[in-house]
Design an enzyme around this catalytic site. Sequence first.
Site, short mmCIF file in Angstrom:
data_model
loop_
_atom_site.label_atom_id
_atom_site.label_comp_id
_atom_site.label_asym_id
_atom_site.label_seq_id
_atom_site.Cartn_x
_atom_site.Cartn_y
_atom_site.Cartn_z
N GLU A 77 43.55 -28.80 2.71
CA GLU A 77 42.83 -29.68 3.34
C GLU A 77 43.91 -31.10 3.62
O GLU A 77 43.88 -31.45 4.68
CB GLU A 77 41.90 -30.54 2.29
CG GLU A 77 40.73 -29.69 2.04
CD GLU A 77 40.82 -28.81 0.76
OE1 GLU A 77 40.02 -28.58 0.17
OE2 GLU A 77 41.88 -28.36 0.40
N CYS A 102 42.18 -34.12 -3.45
CA CYS A 102 41.73 -34.17 -2.01
C CYS A 102 40.57 -35.02 -1.69
O CYS A 102 40.62 -35.72 -0.48
CB CYS A 102 41.52 -32.59 -1.41
SG CYS A 102 42.90 -31.61 -1.39
#
Length: 226
Positions: A56, A91
């Site tokens: 990500e 993330c």
Amino acid sequence: MEPLETERRVIDAAEALARSLGDNDNHTVAAAVMDVDGRIHQAVNVYHFNGGPCAELVALGVAAAAGAKQLLTIAAAGDRGRGLIPPCGRCRQVLLDHHPDILIAVPSESGPVVRPVLKLLPDTYFYPDARGRRIFRFNKRYHDAVLSGEKTTTIRWDEPVTAGPATFVFEDHPESAHVEGEIISVEQTRLQDLDAEHVRGLKSHYPLMPEDAVLSRVSFRVQAAR
């Protein structure tokens, strides 16, 4: 929320890239992210014992390198048939700080769903120097009314909205339409104080909304199209 057509494109892109990874233990997760112009950017993780970046986060860098400034939806998928996977805590925090209104695809018992990043981090820490520009979403059917100034208010439930500049995005618009705008004010109102037509429309959009719901009446204006 059930994924819209554009959000399913992001999920499909992540899963397709994950299936292509093979058996390289250094690259085991793929991610895809869509920007406000409808472009999809893809990346994979870089595993390393000292904390190599997740897919990500690499995808955020790839998108930035391509000139994307605002991101709408992100999804990650694991290799070797693992399918859609939720982001780790790090993330989630980075996504919230850099893209506070991004939607994240996560698996559920009934299939993929998308959730606002803030829903994945309740009672979160907010990085004080974060400058992620806000995104405010509309159904695509309101595109002409918003741009013409005919529609200047909307009522939302369980959606954090703050006054200030924002990019107005029209979900699933075939041309990925978005305009620069401003949230002028956010006032509280109650579901029971609205007329029957408003109540029916809101219950259709928010099926989990309780009868005693407190709502946000949002006033806005368009600044300039881009």
